[in-house]
Every structure is written in C-alpha cells, then in structure tokens.
Design an enzyme around this catalytic site. Structure first.
Site, PDB file in Angstrom:
ATOM      1  N   TYR A 145      18.955 -27.756 -81.105  1.00  0.00           N
ATOM      2  CA  TYR A 145      18.576 -27.557 -79.711  1.00  0.00           C
ATOM      3  C   TYR A 145      18.671 -28.867 -78.951  1.00  0.00           C
ATOM      4  O   TYR A 145      17.750 -29.667 -78.999  1.00  0.00           O
ATOM      5  CB  TYR A 145      17.143 -27.034 -79.621  1.00  0.00           C
ATOM      6  CG  TYR A 145      16.995 -25.589 -80.016  1.00  0.00           C
ATOM      7  CD1 TYR A 145      17.219 -24.587 -79.072  1.00  0.00           C
ATOM      8  CD2 TYR A 145      16.651 -25.217 -81.302  1.00  0.00           C
ATOM      9  CE1 TYR A 145      17.102 -23.254 -79.417  1.00  0.00           C
ATOM     10  CE2 TYR A 145      16.540 -23.887 -81.657  1.00  0.00           C
ATOM     11  CZ  TYR A 145      16.763 -22.911 -80.705  1.00  0.00           C
ATOM     12  OH  TYR A 145      16.657 -21.597 -81.049  1.00  0.00           O
ATOM     13  N   LYS A 176      22.633 -23.617 -86.446  1.00  0.00           N
ATOM     14  CA  LYS A 176      22.330 -22.487 -85.582  1.00  0.00           C
ATOM     15  C   LYS A 176      22.247 -23.020 -84.171  1.00  0.00           C
ATOM     16  O   LYS A 176      21.501 -23.961 -83.896  1.00  0.00           O
ATOM     17  CB  LYS A 176      20.996 -21.883 -86.005  1.00  0.00           C
ATOM     18  CG  LYS A 176      20.534 -20.794 -85.109  1.00  0.00           C
ATOM     19  CD  LYS A 176      19.127 -20.400 -85.484  1.00  0.00           C
ATOM     20  CE  LYS A 176      18.487 -19.669 -84.346  1.00  0.00           C
ATOM     21  NZ  LYS A 176      18.419 -20.434 -83.116  1.00  0.00           N
TER      22      LYS A 176
END
Ligand code: FBP
Length: 266
Positions: A145, A176
C-alpha cells in the site's frame, strides 16, 4: 540459486484466490454484520469455497483455525494497524514468523506502506521477516500500500508499479496490490514485480458485474489472482461470487459466463 520456497502451497495452476479476514482490525467491526462478525462464518466460506488460503491475524488463527479447517492453507498476517486517521501509517510487526509457523502457517503476510515517513522501519522489519520465513521455506505475501505524506495518489500507475518493485526487491514471493483500471499500465506493474506473483485486492463490496469485470481485466493483463474480503463475505451469496471468481481466475471464463453462477443454487 533460487531457494526452496513453498509458494505452490497457496497456488492452483500458478494462480491464487485468497480470502482475507483482517478487516476487523484494519477497518473495525463496522465492516461486519450479525452473520459475518463470526469468524467461523468466514472460515466456512474459505473451506467450502476451496480458497487457496485464509489470511488472518494470529489471534484468530489460535481460536478458530483447527483440524476442521486444515484443508484451507493458513496465511498469518504478521502486522496490522487500526483505522485511526493518520497521514503516515506505520504497521508494526506484532507476530513472529516462528509463531506463525507453529500455528500452521503455509504463508505469512506483511502490509508495507511505502511512502509513509516510517517506511524505513518497515523495510527493515520486512527484510527480517523475509529472511526468517524463507529459512522455513515459507512464502511471504506483501500487502503493498503506497500511502503516506509522500504519496500524492496511491492509485497512480507509476506509484503502484514502484510499490510492486519495492516489494519484489525486498523478497516478496507474492504482492497484493490495488488494480486501478489501467490495463496497459498494469502490464508494466507486473513487469516491475518480476518473478513475484501479483494478486489484486478486492476492495469495498460492489455489484457483481463491475467487481468481476475488474478481476477479469487484471487476470487478462497477467495477474495471478485475488486476495478478497468484503466482496466475498459481505455478499449475500458468498458461494456464487466465489464460483464466479473461480471461473474468471482459473477457468478462463468471461464475465458474462461467470455471472451465470448466480442462476444456480447457493
Ligand atoms: P478487501 O477485499 O475487503 O478490500 O480486503 C483486502 C484487504 O487487503 C484486507 O486484507 C485489508 O484489511 C484491507 O484490504 C485493507 O484495505 P484498505 O486499507 O485499503 O482499506
């Protein structure tokens, strides 16, 4: 020489469909209702839906992951932060790799906020996690992120690509990240991730068609799957959406074909 990392334990034919349930910590209980607040409800979706892994925190693994769920590979998240507003997130490690392995983890997960002013501390932590996990042959999945005062737009393709690269260079076996709808740009993101597999995050619960369309586009561009939470366990037909995702990820089906899963019984 490549080390013997058992990434296959969370893959089917090179792809992966992971069910994430760490939102109670990351977002707070507001994500849940009377049904899905019960971890067993979510674990049952993972088991019966034949997910490649269930991604949870150690406490949930201790209390809920037992013999009954042994057919769902366990992915233990090693760090977390709560949803209090902060410009510079810092998600510190709270669970050791050793303990995750004792709990039966097939993989460990770590959320990295590159672009936060605390990124250097996280790089060091993640570096250590990779070393320890790989000594066991356990793969590391990085929740990437880009977020913090140094990031203007966390969904800019260049920013996502940079995150993918950072995670791969730090030793991630799977990254991810968010898919921003820029299919051509996403091919560059995948190149930046090199041999690390890339799965996209599910995001907030949306209608079936746009959600499956996003997934289909990412898979078509070369992504290896999804790590999904709310779009599965907040769904009133969790098994239908699971089968539809499976169709798109593993069976080469179109969105229209996958949507036919909703005509079948739950
Ligand atoms: P969702 O599919 O529900 O978005 O879950 C995926 C996930 O990575 C969770 O593991 C995590 O709690 C959450 O997204 C964090 O997302 P964000 O910080 O962007 O809200």
């Amino acid at each position: 020489m490549a080390r013997n990392i058992k990434l296959d334990s969370i893959l089917t034919k090179g792809r992966s469909m992971i069910l994430a349930c760490d939102q109670g910590f990351e977002h707070g209980p507001r994500d849940f209702n009377d049904k899905n607040i019960d971890p067993e409800y979510v674990m049952d979706i993972a088991l019966e839906g034949k997910y490649n892994a269930i991604a949870i925190q150690a406490g949930m693994a201790e209390k809920y992951y037992g013999l009954h769920y042994k057919d769902v590979p366990l992915l233990v998240k090693l760090n977390a932060k709560v949803a209090l507003p902060t410009r510079d997130p810092w998600s510190r490690q709270h669970t050791s790799v050793d303990y995750a392995v004792k709990l039966g983890a097939s993989a460990v997960g770590y959320t990295l906020y590159h672009g936060s002013k605390f990124e250097n501390e996280q790089f060091v932590e993640l570096g250590r996690v990779v070393e320890q996990a790989h000594n066991y042959g356990v793969p590391v999945v990085v929740w990437n992120y880009p977020r913090g005062s140094l990031i203007e737009n966390e969904l800019a393709t260049d920013t996502i690509a940079y995150g993918a690269r950072v995670a791969m260079e730090l030793g991630a076996d799977m990254v991810k990240l968010k898919y921003n709808g820029d299919k051509e740009g996403f091919k560059w993101v995948l190149k930046c991730a090199g041999r690390a597999k890339v799965v996209i995050s599910g995001g907030a619960h949306t209608d079936n068609e746009p959600f499956l369309h996003k997934l289909h586009e990412a898979i078509d561009a070369g992504a290896s799957g999804v790590a999904v939470g709310r779009n599965a366990w907040q769904h009133d037909k969790p098994f239908a959406i699971t089968r539809a995702m499976r169709d798109v990820i593993f069976n080469g089906k179109s969105v229209e074909e996958a949507l036919q899963q909703f005509g079948r019984k739950q």
